[in-house]
Write an enzyme that holds these catalytic residues in place. Structure first.
Site, PDB file in Angstrom:
ATOM      1  N   HIS A 287       0.788  -1.112  -0.006  1.00  0.00           N
ATOM      2  CA  HIS A 287       0.078   0.038  -0.048  1.00  0.00           C
ATOM      3  C   HIS A 287       0.908   1.417  -0.100  1.00  0.00           C
ATOM      4  O   HIS A 287       1.830   1.330   0.624  1.00  0.00           O
ATOM      5  CB  HIS A 287      -1.161   0.012   1.179  1.00  0.00           C
ATOM      6  CG  HIS A 287      -0.166   0.052   2.377  1.00  0.00           C
ATOM      7  ND1 HIS A 287      -0.085   1.062   3.139  1.00  0.00           N
ATOM      8  CD2 HIS A 287       0.156  -0.877   3.325  1.00  0.00           C
ATOM      9  CE1 HIS A 287       0.735   0.817   4.437  1.00  0.00           C
ATOM     10  NE2 HIS A 287       0.689  -0.421   4.542  1.00  0.00           N
TER      11      HIS A 287
ATOM     12  N   ASP B 203      -0.540   4.238   0.787  1.00  0.00           N
ATOM     13  CA  ASP B 203      -1.253   5.228   1.747  1.00  0.00           C
ATOM     14  C   ASP B 203      -0.311   5.074   3.019  1.00  0.00           C
ATOM     15  O   ASP B 203       0.256   4.022   3.160  1.00  0.00           O
ATOM     16  CB  ASP B 203      -2.692   4.900   1.915  1.00  0.00           C
ATOM     17  CG  ASP B 203      -3.021   3.623   2.637  1.00  0.00           C
ATOM     18  OD1 ASP B 203      -2.534   2.613   2.124  1.00  0.00           O
ATOM     19  OD2 ASP B 203      -4.082   3.564   3.351  1.00  0.00           O
TER      20      ASP B 203
ATOM     21  N   ASP C 173       6.631   1.739   6.579  1.00  0.00           N
ATOM     22  CA  ASP C 173       5.336   1.355   6.521  1.00  0.00           C
ATOM     23  C   ASP C 173       4.382   1.918   5.384  1.00  0.00           C
ATOM     24  O   ASP C 173       3.867   3.021   6.082  1.00  0.00           O
ATOM     25  CB  ASP C 173       4.547   1.003   7.620  1.00  0.00           C
ATOM     26  CG  ASP C 173       3.076   0.484   7.830  1.00  0.00           C
ATOM     27  OD1 ASP C 173       2.740  -0.003   6.685  1.00  0.00           O
ATOM     28  OD2 ASP C 173       2.355   0.784   8.710  1.00  0.00           O
TER      29      ASP C 173
ATOM     30  N   GLU D  47      -4.990   0.538   3.037  1.00  0.00           N
ATOM     31  CA  GLU D  47      -4.903  -0.098   3.839  1.00  0.00           C
ATOM     32  C   GLU D  47      -4.737   0.316   5.557  1.00  0.00           C
ATOM     33  O   GLU D  47      -5.246  -0.305   6.060  1.00  0.00           O
ATOM     34  CB  GLU D  47      -3.238  -0.612   3.584  1.00  0.00           C
ATOM     35  CG  GLU D  47      -2.995  -2.013   4.234  1.00  0.00           C
ATOM     36  CD  GLU D  47      -2.530  -2.001   5.592  1.00  0.00           C
ATOM     37  OE1 GLU D  47      -2.808  -3.135   6.275  1.00  0.00           O
ATOM     38  OE2 GLU D  47      -2.199  -0.891   6.176  1.00  0.00           O
ATOM     39  N   GLU D  48      -4.298   1.651   5.428  1.00  0.00           N
ATOM     40  CA  GLU D  48      -4.353   2.324   6.944  1.00  0.00           C
ATOM     41  C   GLU D  48      -5.577   2.716   7.064  1.00  0.00           C
ATOM     42  O   GLU D  48      -5.817   3.118   8.332  1.00  0.00           O
ATOM     43  CB  GLU D  48      -3.427   3.298   6.916  1.00  0.00           C
ATOM     44  CG  GLU D  48      -1.877   3.071   6.637  1.00  0.00           C
ATOM     45  CD  GLU D  48      -1.184   2.090   7.337  1.00  0.00           C
ATOM     46  OE1 GLU D  48      -2.038   1.834   8.569  1.00  0.00           O
ATOM     47  OE2 GLU D  48       0.022   2.024   7.277  1.00  0.00           O
TER      48      GLU D  48
ATOM     49  N   GLU E  65       5.104  -5.511   3.830  1.00  0.00           N
ATOM     50  CA  GLU E  65       4.822  -4.881   5.218  1.00  0.00           C
ATOM     51  C   GLU E  65       6.040  -5.121   6.107  1.00  0.00           C
ATOM     52  O   GLU E  65       6.739  -6.382   5.896  1.00  0.00           O
ATOM     53  CB  GLU E  65       3.513  -5.488   5.705  1.00  0.00           C
ATOM     54  CG  GLU E  65       2.291  -5.043   5.174  1.00  0.00           C
ATOM     55  CD  GLU E  65       1.760  -3.743   5.655  1.00  0.00           C
ATOM     56  OE1 GLU E  65       2.765  -3.143   6.227  1.00  0.00           O
ATOM     57  OE2 GLU E  65       0.683  -3.549   5.135  1.00  0.00           O
TER      58      GLU E  65
ATOM     59  N   HIS F 162       4.466   4.297  11.932  1.00  0.00           N
ATOM     60  CA  HIS F 162       3.458   4.989  12.767  1.00  0.00           C
ATOM     61  C   HIS F 162       3.992   6.063  13.641  1.00  0.00           C
ATOM     62  O   HIS F 162       3.051   6.814  14.302  1.00  0.00           O
ATOM     63  CB  HIS F 162       2.201   4.251  13.000  1.00  0.00           C
ATOM     64  CG  HIS F 162       1.492   3.475  12.136  1.00  0.00           C
ATOM     65  ND1 HIS F 162       0.194   2.988  12.390  1.00  0.00           N
ATOM     66  CD2 HIS F 162       1.762   2.809  10.905  1.00  0.00           C
ATOM     67  CE1 HIS F 162      -0.182   2.370  11.510  1.00  0.00           C
ATOM     68  NE2 HIS F 162       0.704   2.255  10.487  1.00  0.00           N
TER      69      HIS F 162
HETATM   70 ZN   LIG Z   1       1.312  -1.248   6.436  1.00  0.00          ZN
END
Ligand SMILES: [Zn+2]
Length: 385
Positions: free
Chosen positions: A73, A75, A106, A140-141, A169, A358
């Protein structure tokens, strides 16, 4: 050194502010890079009432079997307070060998690595037969409704049949080469609501307080472990994550109290056996005195475990060749889009070190990015040999 530089690709991707559900230029950029290398690229947009439209990307090259997929992903989660970052979260600065930015691990880093690896492999004439596809979502997030689920269905309707997939990932807890994820625990959420009878605090005999009753039910469910795990999975776990009474007054016994929980469960359980376990213990604790209702959230996911010696063995060999270490085969952690891909083909996850995902100052070591690219490249060489 790689012909196609993953560091440069990652910097370009980080400079696209693709906070879910914004495309941010990230898929347009990938489209350009992949189309130039000869991929057929589609960017379907999926919609559903009540959720934002999301753009996705499917790029494919070659024909026939085996059909291998890199998935991921573009995003990212929001940067949080940008003043706390030591470098622009959308700048892609490199300082002392670390590349900074939201999505560095990520998982724009994983995408940069598999894109560079695939382009090198193709440039050097590696694909003599078979198909390589990149399946990249922008959701995805977020709610994960207009992303991988629909993209897989879309690709299947176009006639694509996949033989194996790697999701990029971040899977390594400490160092690159620690672990490949070969499965995931399932997830089930629910709410327990207890009906009491509202009344004046000074006249409790005229009311039924649902709070101590709810506490009794919670105590019963947390009194024993669901299981103790097995050689494939960690133990299943029930966690209460919310209590709701909705009472602003100081002199009123409330009418109703509820508690929300989430269970992460291994392959010893499914939704039905968990529901039976929950109901039997709640009934036992409630007896005739507590009026409760159990409601399970209809979405959720089952646990899964991938059995594919070719996929797991080939990837493990590639990791060992580049890092000198044999990766552990792990099923720990939260859910990912692998839970959708597993319905189409064997899938494993392997990417960067996840420590800063994150977080403020998310970053990746440039050396790791280069090594991950070499691992993906080594995998392709062996898989299509
Ligand atoms: Zn991820």
């Amino acid at each position: 050194m790689h012909r196609h530089d993953p560091t440069r690709i990652l910097q370009d991707l980080i400079r696209c502010p693709s906070v879910t559900p914004a495309e941010g230029g990230a898929l347009v950029y990938l489209d350009g890079v992949l189309a130039e290398a000869g991929f057929t690229v589609d960017r379907p947009v999926f919609s559903e009432a009540g959720t934002p439209d999301v753009e996705n990307l499917f790029a494919t090259i070659g024909s026939g079997a085996p059909h291998f997929v890199f998935a991921g992903h573009t995003d990212v989660v929001p940067p949080g307070d940008e003043a706390h970052w030591s470098h622009d979260p959308f700048g892609g600065d490199i300082v002392d060998g670390m590349l900074y930015g939201r999505g560095a691990v990520d998982m724009k880093g994983g995408i940069a690595a598999f894109t560079a690896a695939a382009l090198d492999f193709l440039t050097e004439g590696g694909l003599k037969q078979g198909t390589i596809s990149l399946l990249v979502t922008g959701d995805e997030e977020g709610p994960s409704i207009n992303g991988t689920v629909k993209l897989l269905d879309w690709a299947a309707k176009k006639g694509h049949r996949f033989d194996a997939a790697i999701v990029g990932e971040p899977t390594n807890p400490e160092r690159l080469g620690d672990a490949i994820k070969i499965g995931r625990r399932g997830s089930l959420s629910g709410t327990i609501t207890v009906q009491g009878r509202q009344g004046h605090v000074a006249y409790p005999h005229l009311a039924v307080n649902p709070i101590p009753q709810l506490m009794k039910l919670i105590r019963r469910l947390t009194a024993e472990a669901l299981d103790h795990g097995n050689e494939r999975f960690d133990a299943s776990n029930l966690e209460f994550i919310g209590l709701d009474v909705d009472n602003k007054a100081w002199n009123v016994i409330p009418a109703e109290a509820s508690a929300r929980f989430n269970i992460r469960f291994n392959d010893e359980w499914n939704r039905d056996t968990l529901e039976a376990w929950l109901r039997s213990r709640l009934r036992e604790a409630a007896g005739n005195e507590i009026d409760f209702e159990l409601e399970l959230v209809p979405t959720g996911s089952a646990s899964f475990l991938t059995h594919s010696d070719k996929l797991i063995g080939t990837l493990s060999d590639a990791v060992e060749a580049s890092t000198g270490r044999r990766p552990a085969l792990s099923t720990s952690g939260g859910t990912s889009d692998a839970r959708f891909i597993k319905d189409y083909c064997p899938v494993v996850e392997f990417g960067l070190v996840g420590q800063t995902m994150h977080q403020i100052d998310e970053r990746v070591s440039v050396a790791d990015l280069q090594t991950l690219t070499a691992i993906y490249r080594g995998f392709l060489d062996q898989y299509f040999a």
